[in-house]
Every structure is written in structure tokens, then in C-alpha cells.
Motif scaffolding. Structure first.
Motif, PDB file in Angstrom:
ATOM      1  N   TRP A   1      -2.478  -2.770  -1.777  1.00 27.44           N
ATOM      2  CA  TRP A   1      -2.623  -3.363  -0.593  1.00 27.44           C
ATOM      3  C   TRP A   1      -1.961  -5.084  -0.168  1.00 27.44           C
TER       4      TRP A   1
ATOM      5  N   GLY B   1       0.823  -1.231   0.003  1.00 31.69           N
ATOM      6  CA  GLY B   1      -0.187   0.017   0.122  1.00 31.69           C
ATOM      7  C   GLY B   1       1.533   0.872   0.276  1.00 31.69           C
TER       8      GLY B   1
ATOM      9  N   TYR C   1     -14.407  -0.351   8.390  1.00 28.72           N
ATOM     10  CA  TYR C   1     -13.804  -0.423   6.766  1.00 28.72           C
ATOM     11  C   TYR C   1     -14.347  -1.563   5.323  1.00 28.72           C
TER      12      TYR C   1
ATOM     13  N   ASP D   1      -5.863  -3.848   3.189  1.00 30.78           N
ATOM     14  CA  ASP D   1      -6.693  -2.698   1.959  1.00 30.78           C
ATOM     15  C   ASP D   1      -6.764  -1.357   2.918  1.00 30.78           C
ATOM     16  N   PRO D   2      -7.115  -0.410   2.729  1.00 24.02           N
ATOM     17  CA  PRO D   2      -6.878   0.947   3.276  1.00 24.02           C
ATOM     18  C   PRO D   2      -7.244   0.974   4.632  1.00 24.02           C
TER      19      PRO D   2
ATOM     20  N   HIS E   1      -5.745  -0.917  11.380  1.00 28.76           N
ATOM     21  CA  HIS E   1      -4.355  -0.675  10.784  1.00 28.76           C
ATOM     22  C   HIS E   1      -4.429  -0.303  12.266  1.00 28.76           C
TER      23      HIS E   1
END
Length: 342
Positions: free
Chosen positions: A100, A29, A275, A203-204, A234
Motif C-alpha cells: 500500500w 495496494g 482502521y 494502508d488497506p 479511502h
């Protein structure tokens, strides 16, 4: 500067190229930066495009067994539509964002045996040619490193890592392959489990952690696989007691004998639920349910620092390191003879 010969179809006097990456290792990412250096040939040439391909050596299972192939999993056009004069030297900077789900190739600087590369494709005068591969090194995201270090502290050891072609049902997987990190069980579970496989799908907003256990068979029952899936964020990585969290995952994976179809809580932190947009509900044999793990206070930093070598010791222990270096070397030396998939 040593240039690598490019566009052999143009013969002697064709342009040359050398792609140089700025850093030794990047994050999934994150930004991959560098420069494409070009040197003009014996005449002026029209450069139509310069494209970077991210490639990986991936294992595919089929009726005849297993085979390796090279898969292109991302392409970036970083320049083009210009004239390269005779003997002209030109440098084209680039900055591209890695997917990512880009696999992790190292842990604490030690290689895991995953072969990733950046390949430069240049189209000149209607001829398209792929240059040599530059090795791409990817270090884990903070949440990935936290999970791996917790596994090391719990006594799990690194066995191997590979990339498998295909899709894990019930997940948000985007790439055409996924990474499996195979671990030897801790002493606590060695009598129940042959090995543990860990897959990270980032993923983000966060990451899915897919755990699979190859269970040992009992006297009256054969062995079977158990699969569970957890979602983490995260955010607030340093605020989670990862030792306790991952220990709970392992207990759920291994001790729930009826793993297929049984239900247990996801571990969700911070933005962990948001998310994924309701994507928790999987299919097939994957463990899925809505739930919340409890946050724990800070203080894991010192524990992580003390046990950071956990899995890394297994990586460099004995034959594993020599084997993975040989395999990665073979990938870069033999890439031109292999066909592309995907």
C-alpha cells in the motif's frame, strides 16, 4: 519477441527471459500482473525459482551528505521447480499485490521523477542471476489524487519528488523509505514558508498524510520546520470537500507557530478512526490528537475536474519534466552497477 540475455554465468547457450507487465500503470495496494517469458538454451536446465523484486532508487542522508542507492522493498516468488527443455518457450503468468505504501510515480500521466522497477531473478542450475529492470509506473489512489488536486487548486505548485531512506516517527510506516512530494507555497503563504513537503502512508483502511513546512525566519527568529499529521479514509472520497479540508490542514500547519507540541484535530472520515487501531498517538515533533472533521456534501467532482491540472501543470512546466526523465533513465541504465541495500 525480444528476449533479454540472462544468467551470463552459464555462458553462450544459457536460458533467456523477458518479463512483460500487462498495464502501463498500477495503483498502490493493487494487483501487478504480467508474464515471465522464458526461452530454453542449448541444453535442458532445472529452473529452481523465478522471483520478482520491486526496487526503488532511494536517497539516504549520512554524515558525508546524501547518496543514492537501490532498495529492494518487496519480493514475490512466481514460479520454479520445473525443467526448461532445450529451445523450449514457456510463459509464466503472475499476479502479485503491491504494498500500500508503494510510491506514486506519476500524476495525470506526467512523471514525478520517482524511479521504481520490477526486476526478475531466476535461479537455474545453482546459478542465481538478476535480469534487466522493467519500469514500474504507479498512479495515485483516489484519496491521494484528491489531496494533490486540492493542493493544486489552492495554488501550491509541484517542485520535486523523491524517496528518503528512514522512518517517520509516530506513523504506521511499513516500508524502509518514504516518499516526499515537495511543493512551492501558494501566494497566500509564500512570505511565511519556503516549501511544503507531503508524504502519503496508505494502508488497506485509509491513509496518513504527513505535512511538513519549512518556515521562513523572522527578523528576530530563525526559520524552523513544522509538522502535522492527518488521517483520512479511502471511503466516501467523493463526499468530502477536499478543497476546504486541505485548506484547513495548511492553515493549521502554517499559522500555528508553536507547531512542535501543539495540538489540533485530525481529519477523520468514515472508517478513519477504526482502521488505525489507536495508532493516532505519535512521537517526537508530530502533530497528534483525537478529533473529527465535519463531512461536507457532494459536488466536489466538478471542482476537481475543473482544477485537475493544478499540480500536473507544475510537473510539466519548464525544466522539471526533462530533469526527471533523465534521472529515471539513469536509474534503469545504471542499475547493474549499483549495490543493493536492505
Amino acid at each position: 519477441m525480444v528476449f533479454k540475455r540472462l544468467l551470463g554465468s552459464l555462458g553462450v547457450g544459457g536460458p533467456e527471459v523477458d518479463t512483460v507487465l500487462d498495464t502501463d500503470a498500477v495503483l498502490p495496494g493493487g494487483a501487478l500482473t504480467g508474464q515471465v517469458h522464458m526461452k530454453g538454451g542449448g541444453a535442458d536446465f532445472a529452473v529452481e525459482h523465478i522471483t520478482l523484486e520491486l526496487v526503488a532508487r532511494v536517497e539516504a542522508e549520512h554524515d558525508g551528505g546524501e547518496s543514492d542507492g537501490t532498495v529492494v522493498f518487496e519480493r514475490f516468488t512466481v514460479g520454479g521447480n520445473f525443467r526448461l527443455a532445450e529451445d523450449e518457450r514457456l510463459s509464466i503468468p503472475f499476479s502479485v499485490v503491491l504494498p500500500w505504501e508503494t510510491p506514486v510515480t506519476e500524476l495525470h500521466g506526467q512523471p514525478l521523477g520517482i524511479a521504481l522497477g520490477v526486476r526478475t531473478e531466476v535461479s537455474v542450475a545453482g546459478a542465481r542471476d538478476k535480469g534487466d529492470l522493467d519500469q514500474l509506473s504507479v498512479r495515485p489512489l483516489p484519496v491521494q489524487e484528491a489531496v494533490l488536486e486540492a493542493l493544486g487548486q489552492l495554488g501550491f505548485g509541484f517542485r520535486s519528488a523523491d524517496l528518503e531512506y528512514g522512518h517517520i516517527r509516530g506513523t504506521g510506516q511499513q516500508l524502509p523509505f518514504y516518499q516526499e512530494i515537495e511543493l512551492t507555497p501558494s501566494a497566500q503563504y509564500a512570505h511565511q514558508v519556503n516549501e511544503i513537503e507531503v508524504t502519503f502512508l496508505a494502508d488497506p483502511g485509509g491513509m496518513e498524510v504527513v505535512l511538513e513546512a519549512d518556515k521562513r525566519g523572522g527578523l528576530f527568529s530563525g526559520g524552523h520546520d513544522a509538522v502535522t499529521r492527518f488521517t483520512v479514509s479511502h471511503y466516501d472520497v467523493g463526499q468530502v470537500n477536499w478543497y476546504a479540508e486541505v485548506d484547513g490542514w495548511m492553515r493549521q500547519l502554517i499559522e500555528h507557530r508553536a507547531a512542535y507540541g501543539s495540538h489540533g484535530p485530525h481529519a477523520s472520515y468514515g472508517h478513519g478512526d477504526a482502521y488505525h487501531g489507536g495508532g493516532h498517538h505519535g512521537h517526537g515533533g508530530h502533530h497528534h490528537d483525537e478529533g473529527h472533521g465535519q463531512r461536507s456534501g457532494p459536488g466536489m467532482g466538478t471542482v476537481i475536474a475543473a482544477g485537475a491540472a493544478g499540480l500536473a501543470v507544475g510537473v510539466v512546466g519548464g525544466m522539471v519534466a526533462a530533469e526527471v526523465v533523465d534521472e529515471v533513465g539513469d536509474f534503469f541504465e545504471g542499475d547493474e552497477e549499483e549495490g543493493d541495500e536492505g
